[in-house]
Scaffold this active site. Structure first.
Site, PDB file in Angstrom:
ATOM      1  N   SER A   1       3.726 -16.878 -15.638  1.00  0.00           N
ATOM      2  CA  SER A   1       4.788 -16.851 -16.641  1.00  0.00           C
ATOM      3  C   SER A   1       4.134 -16.840 -18.012  1.00  0.00           C
ATOM      4  O   SER A   1       3.070 -17.459 -18.203  1.00  0.00           O
ATOM      5  CB  SER A   1       5.652 -18.116 -16.494  1.00  0.00           C
ATOM      6  OG  SER A   1       6.374 -18.351 -17.674  1.00  0.00           O
TER       7      SER A   1
ATOM      8  N   HIS B   1       3.752  -9.014 -14.672  1.00  0.00           N
ATOM      9  CA  HIS B   1       4.336  -7.749 -15.160  1.00  0.00           C
ATOM     10  C   HIS B   1       3.583  -6.553 -14.569  1.00  0.00           C
ATOM     11  O   HIS B   1       4.184  -5.544 -14.190  1.00  0.00           O
ATOM     12  CB  HIS B   1       4.222  -7.652 -16.683  1.00  0.00           C
ATOM     13  CG  HIS B   1       4.973  -8.701 -17.436  1.00  0.00           C
ATOM     14  ND1 HIS B   1       4.350  -9.702 -18.136  1.00  0.00           N
ATOM     15  CD2 HIS B   1       6.304  -8.894 -17.597  1.00  0.00           C
ATOM     16  CE1 HIS B   1       5.255 -10.465 -18.710  1.00  0.00           C
ATOM     17  NE2 HIS B   1       6.446 -10.008 -18.399  1.00  0.00           N
TER      18      HIS B   1
ATOM     19  N   GLY C   1      11.125  -9.378 -11.387  1.00  0.00           N
ATOM     20  CA  GLY C   1      10.370 -10.329 -10.573  1.00  0.00           C
ATOM     21  C   GLY C   1      11.273 -11.397  -9.955  1.00  0.00           C
ATOM     22  O   GLY C   1      12.236 -11.852 -10.579  1.00  0.00           O
TER      23      GLY C   1
END
Ligand code: PAF
Length: 292
Positions: A185, A37, A147
């Site tokens: 993730s 992120h 992403g």
């Protein structure tokens, strides 16, 4: 940095930003922020005047209720992290702000939602498309960052942006990886130490197929088989799907031509479902086009 909880406040800020001709970038997230992120945030920061990060755990995209309940939430931690990245606003609405009583309008993107993740997680992309539409309509960003790991989500959002006429450019940022190659993730935290170690088999398998492609292999069935065989060699891993598909339409390909294609896979490790992909025939990105 201001944290905004109310949709009305977000509306009035974005109206003012438009009046002042500011370039606004949005990074939509569900919180539980990691380096993947933050990479989106860093890239977005360089290409806008005003940077907005949304944090909203979107209930409509979870087809498993316990998955939604388990989803990690820590707004204080996320906000502290974002303050280091020069973010202007965090939009962190409650569920009732986004889905008030009586809410009954959903966005259904056809075609690109039907295969891969869409086949395994019915309703997931309807939830994603609905919330992204609401976010785009509320924030009205010039640019929105996503992403590449979630390649199908990217294809869905590009489609809906085009179809619904949003004036938002979708910027796709390469997958951020651990040293081992494992794609970052939020779900990685659910892996045991051993599963975490073994999970790099996913990218190893995809890279093996990509090397075969670079050496001239164009047959999708053979590329797929390379990935399956490599992952099957790891007893903890179970393949959900491996597919060679067009990058934009996600339609399966039999022979890879000159167009951009993906080898995409979903693998379950100890009950945790992980996805990843590699791009074949990647075209160069012209970043100069992404800034207004
Ligand atoms: O990728 C995510 O985190 C979510 O699917 C998104 C785009 C923020 C929508 O809830």
């Amino acid at each position: 940095m201001e944290i905004i909880n109310r949709r009305q406040r977000m509306f009035s800020i974005s109206r003012k930003l438009r009046r002042d001709a500011k370039t606004v970038a949005l990074v939509p997230t569900m919180g539980s922020l990691h380096a993947g992120h933050l990479k989106l945030v860093e890239e977005a920061r360089q290409r806008c005047d005003i940077l907005i990060v949304s944090i909203f755990v979107n209930p409509t995209q979870f087809n498993d209720k316990s998955d939604l309940e388990k989803y990690p939430r820590d707004l204080t931690f996320d906000a502290a992290l974002l303050a280091e990245y020069d973010v202007d606003y965090i939009f962190a609405p409650d569920v009732e702000e986004i889905y008030p009583t009586g809410f009954s309008t959903y966005v259904n993107v056809e075609g690109v939602t039907e295969m891969l993740e869409g086949a395994s997680r019915p309703g997931h992309f309807r939830g994603v498309a609905t919330v992204v539409t609401i976010l785009f309509n509320t924030v009205r960003p010039n640019l929105a960052f996503f992403g590449q790991k979630d390649a199908q989500q990217v294809a869905v959002i590009k489609r809906l942006t085009l179809d619904l006429g949003f004036e938002t450019e979708i910027v796709v940022i390469p997958t951020v990886r651990q040293k081992s190659g494992l794609a970052l993730s939020s779900r990685n935290t659910l892996l045991s130490e051993e599963e975490f170690q073994k999970a790099s088999v996913i990218i190893d398998a995809l890279r093996e197929a990509k090397i075969a492609f670079k050496k001239g292999e164009r047959n999708a069935a053979i590329l797929t088989e390379i990935v399956r065989n490599r992952i099957s060699g790891e007893p903890l891993a179970k393949v959900d799907y491996v597919a060679v598909v067009d990058r934009e339409t996600l339609q399966p390909i039999e022979r890879v031509g000159d167009e951009e294609a993906l080898i995409a896979t979903a693998v379950v490790l100890g009950g945790v479902r992980l996805i990843d992909n590699v791009i074949l025939n990647r075209k160069a990105v012209d970043w100069s086009q992404s800034c207004i």
